[in-house]
Enzyme design. Structure first.
Site, PDB file in Angstrom:
ATOM      1  N   GLY A 148       2.030  50.777 -37.451  1.00 54.05           N
ATOM      2  CA  GLY A 148       1.593  50.368 -38.783  1.00 54.05           C
ATOM      3  C   GLY A 148       1.367  48.873 -38.791  1.00 54.05           C
ATOM      4  CG  LEU A 149      -1.668  47.288 -41.377  1.00 58.28           C
ATOM      5  CD1 LEU A 149      -2.161  47.220 -42.814  1.00 58.28           C
ATOM      6  CD2 LEU A 149      -2.612  46.541 -40.440  1.00 58.28           C
ATOM      7  CB  SER A 150       2.313  42.507 -39.461  1.00 53.11           C
ATOM      8  OG  SER A 150       3.355  41.585 -39.652  1.00 53.11           O
ATOM      9  N   GLY A 151       4.525  44.082 -41.506  1.00 52.47           N
ATOM     10  CA  GLY A 151       5.056  44.143 -42.865  1.00 52.47           C
ATOM     11  C   GLY A 151       5.037  45.515 -43.478  1.00 52.47           C
ATOM     12  N   GLY A 154       6.903  48.031 -42.682  1.00 52.38           N
ATOM     13  CA  GLY A 154       8.243  48.613 -42.754  1.00 52.38           C
ATOM     14  C   GLY A 154       8.626  49.407 -41.523  1.00 52.38           C
ATOM     15  CE  LYS A 155       5.046  47.909 -36.832  1.00 51.33           C
ATOM     16  NZ  LYS A 155       4.657  46.980 -37.926  1.00 51.33           N
ATOM     17  CB  SER A 156      11.324  46.759 -37.576  1.00 55.08           C
ATOM     18  OG  SER A 156      10.403  46.398 -36.570  1.00 55.08           O
ATOM     19  CB  SER A 207       0.784  50.298 -31.078  1.00 57.27           C
ATOM     20  OG  SER A 207       1.426  51.012 -32.100  1.00 57.27           O
TER      21      SER A 207
END
Length: 210
Positions: free
Chosen positions: A32-35, A37-39, A106
């Site tokens: 997903g995009l930066s920000g 919420g992936k991490s 990615s």
């Protein structure tokens, strides 16, 4: 050189390792995009799995660039190599019987598919954290969008470099108006329903260790 390299089969294989850990190993690939919420969501999923005494490892995009990929930049070639390295390490961890979680932008489909091709059928689970870019910019937890808009960061995904969203991810989570707890539960339910949190069938022949 590679003609002289042969894969060595060992008596303790993935089926034995996963049987001992009472789980089906797999790779949960959060993209997903930066920000987006992936991490955060990946970390919540790992915490829930830890509560159940499952064996896991979480690889985070920023963390691997402190070591494994510390020599790489952010141009397209380096980003491709970054994902290739992560995929190879994740594949080894899955072979060790772990449930592996990765949190990487990615952005390119071809890279994600290359990692999928490294693993066996059913071991790669793509988790798309689908958060609109305006929401990601509003959050901007690292101040990266602000820098990218000011021209201080080049090749930033979503601004001057594309993000190719998954077309058929195994799991899609629209991370707007949903709690981290509920988002993590979507992933846990997927794993439960498909038997990843139960012992895999062991290869009995492999028990005849020499």
């Amino acid at each position: 050189m590679k003609d002289n390299i042969v894969w060595h089969e060992h008596p303790v294989d993935k089926s034995i390792r996963s049987y001992m850990k009472k789980q089906r190993p797999c790779l949960l690939w959060f993209t997903g995009l930066s920000g987006s919420g992936k991490s955060t969501i990946a970390g919540a999923v790992e915490s829930k799995l830890a509560d159940r005494l499952q064996h896991t490892y979480l690889m985070d995009g920023d963390n691997v660039r402190h070591g494994l990929c510390g020599d790489l930049g952010f141009n397209e070639n380096d980003r491709n190599e970054n994902i290739r390295r992560v995929g190879e390490v994740a594949n080894l961890m899955v072979d060790a019987g772990l449930i592996v979680l990765t949190a990487f932008i990615s952005p390119f489909k071809v890279n994600r598919e290359c990692v999928r091709d490294m693993l066996k059928e059913g071991e790669f689970i793509e988790v798309h954290i689908d958060t609109p870019i305006d929401e990601c910019e509003k959050r901007d937890p690292k101040g990266l969008y602000k820098k990218a808009r000011a021209g201080q960061i080049k090749d930033f995904t979503g601004i001057d470099s594309p993000y190719e969203a998954p077309e058929a991810a195994e799991i899609t989570i629209k991370n707007v108006d949903i709690s981290v707890h509920d988002a993590a539960d979507i992933v846990i339910t997927y794993l439960e329903d498909r038997g990843y949190l139960k012992p895999a069938e062991i290869n009995n022949a492999a028990l005849e260790l020499s």
